[in-house]
Design a protein around this motif. Structure first.
Motif, mmCIF file in Angstrom:
data_model
loop_
_atom_site.group_PDB
_atom_site.id
_atom_site.type_symbol
_atom_site.label_atom_id
_atom_site.label_comp_id
_atom_site.label_asym_id
_atom_site.label_seq_id
_atom_site.Cartn_x
_atom_site.Cartn_y
_atom_site.Cartn_z
ATOM 1 N N SER A 161 -14.041 43.209 -30.433
ATOM 2 C CA SER A 161 -14.860 43.581 -29.286
ATOM 3 C C SER A 161 -15.850 44.679 -29.640
ATOM 4 C CB SER A 161 -13.976 44.048 -28.135
ATOM 5 O OG SER A 161 -13.176 45.163 -28.533
ATOM 6 N N THR A 162 -15.578 45.368 -30.752
ATOM 7 C CA THR A 162 -16.441 46.487 -31.147
ATOM 8 C C THR A 162 -17.580 46.071 -32.060
ATOM 9 O OG1 THR A 162 -14.918 46.937 -32.984
ATOM 10 C CG2 THR A 162 -14.558 48.144 -30.921
ATOM 11 N N THR A 184 -13.562 40.236 -22.142
ATOM 12 C CA THR A 184 -12.353 41.060 -22.106
ATOM 13 C C THR A 184 -11.080 40.230 -22.220
ATOM 14 O OG1 THR A 184 -12.384 40.982 -19.684
ATOM 15 C CG2 THR A 184 -13.459 42.863 -20.742
ATOM 16 N N ARG A 230 -18.817 38.903 -28.219
ATOM 17 C CA ARG A 230 -17.935 39.958 -28.724
ATOM 18 C C ARG A 230 -16.565 39.839 -28.042
ATOM 19 N NH1 ARG A 230 -19.861 45.289 -27.454
ATOM 20 N NH2 ARG A 230 -20.859 44.363 -25.625
ATOM 21 N N GLY A 231 -15.521 40.019 -28.830
ATOM 22 C CA GLY A 231 -14.171 39.927 -28.295
ATOM 23 C C GLY A 231 -13.669 38.517 -28.096
ATOM 24 N N GLU A 232 -14.434 37.526 -28.524
ATOM 25 C CA GLU A 232 -14.052 36.137 -28.268
ATOM 26 C C GLU A 232 -13.069 35.624 -29.317
ATOM 27 O OE1 GLU A 232 -16.080 31.812 -27.188
ATOM 28 O OE2 GLU A 232 -17.352 33.506 -27.794
ATOM 29 N N LEU A 269 -19.575 40.654 -23.738
ATOM 30 C CA LEU A 269 -18.241 41.109 -24.113
ATOM 31 C C LEU A 269 -17.212 40.365 -23.279
ATOM 32 C CD1 LEU A 269 -16.299 43.020 -25.617
ATOM 33 C CD2 LEU A 269 -16.659 44.678 -23.762
#
Length: 1009
Positions: free
Chosen positions: A313-314, A348, A237-239, A346
């Protein structure tokens, strides 16, 4: 019954087709496995400079004097003219009795004498030697040689295969060809083409960890995998995720595009298709303009399509499925199923800390720091009537949109502002249209109209007309004093013209100095003439001005493309403007007429048909950009080498410049690989009160960049076309069509020349921002510049974000030579000067033979609000101090700057006013006009720098205006403090002659007791 039978036939046909495809794939798989060789990387297990980067490890278990092996090396290069060296594994000695009976890209059949009997032998098959300069090597591959004696050679002809290949090794992992440069054989390629239902092209989905490298062959890896209509992988996620779609064109393809669907999980939750893009077909350029690229693929070639996906990311973890559809104007579409498993992890940072996963490809389309916000020390633009105000300058526009007057408000000393304007123009800038009969065509303007009034940018338009011509002016001015003019001339009917010219009438005072158009910096000649010669000369404008008031202009058209610079100009020169150049009829004449210096930019005779348009575009820069910050010069002392922090601090330096080619910044213009070591070093420096800047610019890029091959897939967008060659790695992996640039032998760091303006500048801005925020750099050291002012402004914004100092210094070697197109470094890089803190000019600047005004205009930076340092041969410290310049620690062995730094500190240079010889207010002169003086003054004290340009040793009287100096001669002493390698200690009387050695001088302290 008939319908059922038709369905049965259709299903049977599909099954048979699938079985046939499977059989072909199995056949290729089995054939490949039979030949499969283990590929490994050595740990620098041999000397590549004599043996090359690749070898086959051979096992001989037979008997006799002849060993024979067939090496299935699957090479992408042509082995026909490259030597094979056989070496005994036991002794390391070269074997002379060697015979190659067959060699192509697929395999080689080699016989050799097993001199140690059974055991290991090595076949090195790409040996080379480096010729030319060590930093610009030419890797030359050794030609085949015949060293076998006749008797052994005769015996070898009947030999059978009796030796096996254990493995193929590369000198290290970076030189490895596995797996993406291990070629498929022609038979394997033909078989996989035959197995495809659509023979126009094949699509090979590929993981981001295996960048596609070869253009003319498919890798054996794809043969092993077989054709696939889906791609699967995992991501967080968020990648900032990416993958490849490799196209192999069986027939030539035109206008290839990729369309994406949403990625959807079983709950119907979506990752929008708008989050995916193909960087090969779509992008955002360095100036924020969206664009599309036409991708054509030649027959029998490979085209990677790099697809990037911003994973929110969500997003919920799970399996997401979608489609990527490849289309072409002349071939059927192909759809690949995309199956992406999103994990709970996740990221960041988007995965930026793992760039080998190509997570930074997204930076290519970045718009970071593009808003034209005002950058300190500049102030917001103001508009009052037709007058635009900016820091220390004003421009009043005429009704035709051109400058009617330009004024600056800088003191002659460049230390502050004055209320009395320094006017640049003796009359308005204007275009003239000369007719064949000698008359002038008059165009009537409809007035000026402002279309934007913002703090950072003001824009305006104007239109002027005659019965024959229309002139549309579209211009913009930015907060630093840069003005861009787009001047469109349209023929309203057929018209013949003797000339179209732009005249810039400068005042005599503002036209004192000149630099550019083939003229070295210094006093402007009384008359001057210049013609276009873009094939040889990087010249399209000049700076003309005085220390506190000047103007740079450049002549361009709508097809302007920034040329290459720094040794590479001749490989991508300027394009001759259709308007100003006019088939080389155009040029520039500069003449002084009474109090006016008339700069006449003419284009010559031409005819225009009704509806024809010409673009007489040009740019202006109003100089200086800001007052000189002398305190920064005295207090900010650069140490230009990677050394222990305590060693540097002990010298008195305050800022460390980290070049490339060392442990924390090894690779040129790619300071990301050893960033953890860099951060540790910077943290220590900060803890001890020092700042750290790093080498990082755009011009050439290390071959160590993780994105090398994704960017190569963009054609010539990021890498310039060229003849190839250079260091062996480039020849073996990049192959061809590039320009080899700087090379560091110790690190095998081989750079490739960038193309000029491209999306790499977006990446560069993002990379600088990442280094500031994550590594803590305090600025950058620029070694020449290959980007424009748009990128420079973005860089300054990210470097100074969140209170970071953002120090930028620019080094340049003298560009006035054949390879650089006879341009002046100052003229070439002036658009960047508003954002620099210091100049370092540089190699090939002669500090001994040039006149003082060459120093002033080309080297010192003073007419632009900057100060500089010297480099070549340690500089001339006496002449340098006339301009406040020293050498830089520890760059030159024969110029230790510490004694002068100590003299500065002993005197207390911070807070002084610098009043140079160029100012009428300078309180000190000498009795010899070839011995110049600059005064550094403060209440009750002065440091006087004198330096000689006299042809021989001489002696001078000081001519001191004590009133200007503000000191009482009866109470003032004149002493020369001892400065090691500069001057002995001595006391002078104001009336005595001071001896001055040729090319040298003094630093004299005047102190009022």
């Amino acid at each position: 019954m008939t319908a059922s039978f038709a369905i049965f036939r259709k299903n049977l046909s599909m099954v048979l087709k699938q079985l046939f495809t499977a059989a072909i794939s199995l056949m290729m798989f089995n054939a490949g496995m039979a030949q499969q060789i283990k590929y490994v990387s050595s740990n620098n297990g041999w000397n590549p400079d004599s043996l090359g980067n690749h070898r086959a490890v051979l096992q001989f278990n037979g008997t006799g004097q002849v060993a024979k092996v067939s090496i299935p090396w699957r090479r992408n290069d042509d082995p026909a003219h490259k030597r094979i060296i056989l070496q005994d594994g036991a002794t390391g000695k070269k074997i002379n009795n060697v015979s190659t009976t067959y060699a192509d890209r697929e395999r080689a059949d080699i016989s050799f004498e097993p001199v140690s009997g059974k055991g290991i032998y090595y076949a090195y098959y790409m040996p080379y030697r480096n010729e030319g300069r060590s930093n610009y090597p030419k890797g030359v591959y050794l030609q085949p040689e015949n060293t076998a004696d006749g008797k052994w050679l005769s015996a070898s002809k009947s030999a059978k295969i009796n030796t096996t290949v254990k493995q193929i090794e590369s000198i290290d992992s970076f030189n490895s060809v596995y797996p993406m440069e291990v070629i498929a054989t022609p038979k394997e390629t033909a078989a996989i083409i035959a197995s495809a239902t659509n023979k126009s092209y094949l699509v090979f989905p590929e993981n981001r960890l295996y960048p596609i490298k070869m253009k003319n062959r498919i890798p054996y890896r794809w043969i092993q995998k077989g054709l696939q209509n889906s791609f699967s992988d995992k991501a967080a996620r968020g990648e900032q995720y990416s993958y490849q779609l490799g196209l192999y064109a069986v027939e030539g393809l035109q206008d290839v595009q990729v369309k994406f669907t949403d990625l959807v999980n079983y709950k119907n939750e979506k990752i929008s298709a708008s989050k995916t893009t193909c960087i090969n077909t779509d992008g955002i350029d360095y100036a924020t303009h969206p664009f599309t690229k036409t991708v054509n693929v030649e027959k029998n070639t490979v085209q990677p399509l790099w697809c990037t996906l911003d994973i929110p990311s969500t997003v919920a973890a799970g399996i997401y499925k979608g489609k990527a559809t490849i289309t072409s104007k002349n071939a059927a579409a192909t759809t690949i199923d995309i199956i992406l498993t999103i994990t709970n992890e996740l990221l960041t940072d988007g995965g930026i800390s793992e760039p080998w996963k190509q997570t930074r490809l997204h930076w290519l389309n970045s718009t970071l720091a593009q808003d034209n916000t005002v950058i300190a020390p500049y102030i917001p633009l103001t508009v009052e009537g037709n007058t635009v105000g900016l820091l220390g300058r004003k421009i009043t526009l005429g009704e035709n949109g051109f400058p009617a007057q330009i004024s600056t408000f800088f003191t002659p000393e460049m230390t502050g502002y004055t209320e009395q304007p320094n006017t640049l123009l003796s009359a308005p800038v204007d275009f003239t249209f000369s007719q064949p009969d000698g008359g002038k065509m008059v165009l009537i303007s409809d007035g000026i109209y402002f279309t934007k009034k913002e703090a950072g940018t003001v824009q305006w338009t104007s239109s002027s007309n005659s019965p024959s011509l229309e002139m549309d002016v579209d211009a913009s001015m930015e907060f630093d004093g840069f003005i861009a003019y787009k001047v469109k001339i349209t023929a309203l009917k057929d018209v013949a013209l003797k000339d179209i010219a732009m005249q810039i009438p400068l005042t005599k005072t503002a036209g004192k100095y000149m630099m550019g158009l083939g003229q070295k910096g210094g006093n402007r000649p009384p008359s001057f003439s210049w013609k276009w010669d873009v094939a040889h000369k990087n010249q399209d404008g000049a700076w003309i001005g005085n220390v506190n008031a000047g103007l740079q202009y450049s002549l361009r058209d709508d097809k302007y493309v920034r040329p290459l610079n720094t040794n590479f100009y001749l490989q991508k020169p300027l394009l001759l403007p259709d308007s100003w150049g006019n088939d080389n009829q155009g040029g520039v004449n500069i003449n002084q007429q009474d109090s006016t210096v008339l700069v006449n930019n003419y284009s010559g005779q031409r005819s225009m048909k009704k509806g024809d348009t010409l673009f007489y575009n040009f740019t202006l820069l109003i100089t200086p950009f800001h007052p000189i910050n002398t305190n920064f010069q005295w207090a900010t002392r650069f140490y230009h080498s990677y050394k222990p922090i305590d060693t540097i601090k002990a010298t008195g330096a305050t800022v460390i410049n980290i070049h490339h080619g060392n442990a924390i910044n090894p690779y040129i213009n790619y300071p990301f690989i050893e960033y953890k070591k860099m951060k540790t070093y910077i943290d220590e420096a900060h803890s001890k009160g020092l700042k750290v800047k790093i080498y990082n610019t755009v011009r050439e890029l290390s071959n160590r960049a993780y994105e090398t091959f994704p960017m190569r897939s963009l054609g010539h967008e990021i890498y310039s076309p060229g003849k190839g060659g250079g260091f062996s790695w480039l020849q073996e992996h990049v192959d061809s069509d590039y320009i080899a640039a700087w090379f560091v032998p110790e690190l095998k760091d081989a750079a490739i020349v960038n193309s000029g303006m491209s999306r790499w500048h977006n990446y560069y801005v993002e990379g600088m921002n990442w280094l500031v925020q994550n590594v803590g750099i305090d600025g950058i050291y620029l070694d020449d510049v290959a980007f424009d002012r748009i990128t420079m402004k973005r860089i300054k914004r990210v470097l100074t974000k969140d209170g970071h100092p953002g120090i930028i210094d620019l080094h340049s070697a003298n560009q006035y030579n054949k390879n650089d197109g006879f341009n002046n470094s100052g003229n070439l890089y002036m658009e960047h000067f508003p954002y620099l803190n210091r100049l370092w000019f540089g190699e090939y600047f002669d500090y001994e033979k040039n006149d003082p005004d060459f120093f002033l205009t080309e080297v010192s930076g003073i007419p632009f609000g900057l100060m500089g340092e010297m480099l070549q041969d340690g500089g001339n410290p006496w002449r340098g101090m006339i301009y406040g310049m020293t050498n830089r620690m520890p760059w030159s062995d024969n110029a230790d700057t510490r004694p002068i730094w100590k003299a500065w500190d002993d005197f207390g240079m911070e807070g002084t006013s610098m009043i140079g010889y160029w100012s009428d207010n300078c309180p000190v002169k000498t009795s010899n006009d070839k011995v110049l003086a600059t005064a550094y003054t403060k209440k009750g004290n002065a440091l006087i720098s004198i330096a000689s340009w006299a042809a021989a040793d001489t002696a001078v009287h000081l001519l001191i205006d004590w009133k200007k100096l503000g000191m009482d001669p009866a109470k003032t002493t004149i002493t020369a403090p001892e400065i090691k390698n500069f001057q002995p200690a001595k006391t002078f009387d104001a009336s005595e002659m001071i001896p001055v050695v040729k090319n040298k001088g003094w630093l004299l302290v005047l102190k009022e007791n």
